[in-house]
Design an enzyme around this catalytic site. Sequence first.
Site, short mmCIF file in Angstrom:
data_model
loop_
_atom_site.label_atom_id
_atom_site.label_comp_id
_atom_site.label_asym_id
_atom_site.label_seq_id
_atom_site.Cartn_x
_atom_site.Cartn_y
_atom_site.Cartn_z
N HIS A 1 43.80 35.11 47.05
CA HIS A 1 45.06 35.42 47.74
C HIS A 1 45.40 34.40 48.85
O HIS A 1 45.49 34.75 50.00
CB HIS A 1 45.08 36.85 48.30
CG HIS A 1 43.83 37.32 48.99
ND1 HIS A 1 43.24 36.64 50.03
CD2 HIS A 1 43.05 38.40 48.77
CE1 HIS A 1 42.17 37.29 50.41
NE2 HIS A 1 42.02 38.35 49.67
N HIS B 1 42.86 40.02 40.69
CA HIS B 1 42.41 40.53 42.01
C HIS B 1 43.06 41.89 42.24
O HIS B 1 44.24 41.98 42.58
CB HIS B 1 42.81 39.55 43.13
CG HIS B 1 42.25 39.94 44.46
ND1 HIS B 1 41.44 39.10 45.20
CD2 HIS B 1 42.35 41.08 45.19
CE1 HIS B 1 41.10 39.71 46.32
NE2 HIS B 1 41.64 40.92 46.34
N HIS C 1 42.49 46.11 43.72
CA HIS C 1 41.73 47.19 44.38
C HIS C 1 42.08 48.51 43.72
O HIS C 1 43.24 48.88 43.64
CB HIS C 1 42.06 47.25 45.87
CG HIS C 1 41.68 46.00 46.59
ND1 HIS C 1 40.42 45.79 47.09
CD2 HIS C 1 42.38 44.87 46.83
CE1 HIS C 1 40.36 44.58 47.64
NE2 HIS C 1 41.53 43.99 47.50
N LEU C 2 41.06 49.24 43.25
CA LEU C 2 41.31 50.50 42.53
C LEU C 2 40.74 51.73 43.22
O LEU C 2 41.01 52.84 42.79
CB LEU C 2 40.73 50.42 41.12
CG LEU C 2 41.56 49.71 40.06
CD1 LEU C 2 40.83 49.73 38.72
CD2 LEU C 2 42.95 50.32 39.92
ZN LIG Z 1 41.87 42.03 48.14
#
Ligand SMILES: [Zn+2]
Length: 349
Positions: free
Chosen positions: A175, A13, A15-16
């Site tokens: 998450h 998981h 975020h980029l």
């Molecule tokens: Zn996230």
Amino acid sequence: MNKLTLTRPDDWHLHLRDGEVLPDLVSHTARQFSRALVMPNLKPPVTTVQQAKQYQQRIIDAAKKAGYPNFLPLMTLYLTDKTLPSEVDLAVENGLVGVKLYPAGATTNSDAGVTNLQQCDATIARMAELGLALLVHGEVTHQGVDVFDREAVFIDEVLDPLRKRHPRLKVVFEHITTKQAVDYVEQASTTDQGQIAATITAHHLLYNRNAIFQGGIRPHYYCLPILKREVHRQALLSAATGGSKKFFLGTDSAPHAKHLKEHPCGCAGCFTAAQAIELYAQAFDSVGKIQQLEGFAAFHGADFYGLPRNQEQITIEKKTQKVPASYTMGKELLVPLNAEESLEWSFLG
Ligand SMILES: [Zn+2]
């Protein structure tokens, strides 16, 4: 035990973002991880397979530019009220590994998210048929529900009814932050195809909600789902370190520029990618379970998604390191969680 060699992990998981910041961001993850499952909440969101493939290529190019030619980004689609079942077929044909459900308004760039999940039933039914996983941001968003209760309410109001409507659907509860979520995933009845698993972040294993308010308001500890009480952190820690294949690593590392975190209305998200494995090692070591780290970080996720386990190895050492005050992200500064603090473990490569 001072040194530990383990199979190179995957981040399930991440975020980029996109554009000029991509090489700076991807390098932190590619240094430690073999693969990362990249979230589609760009602006505009990645809602078609074509967009996902193009985004994947930009990430691969950025990783190459940063010196990591073997890094493999795994892609997801952003589920909207309008996603068609035919897009699911296309996703499977093109090697996408999941579809991400953001309840509208739940977190960063989630305005295009799903307003009523029942509108997506045909698309989700097709996912269940083809074995494509649904990755859920598990929080309700109505204002009547306290921000600390949104995950627990989501289980009863959305997740359990969804799994009853689609018993063969493969679900990742992303998450997770509460004891209720741990209990739900542990106890959920599953079929061969209709498995449920959960990712857990390093920050939810290491901190309870006091961290946000220690000596003043600390915006770098603000994330969504928000940090919870100690009883929940303890439940997450036993789940992650207990050896169950239902739980695996997902950093949810989220880069927001310094000035947007340290702001009257600061963004949600913790940047942990640069010290990810060290943070997890610290959490596992805190309960004497460092030997369980490899399964959680390198095996359980790959097995759940039906992908081969990595062959390479990494080594970490119990040796203090000081976290930098910031990193560059294009023209901005990016402040990591634990900036200028000491961590107990170091990544050797
Ligand atoms: Zn996230």
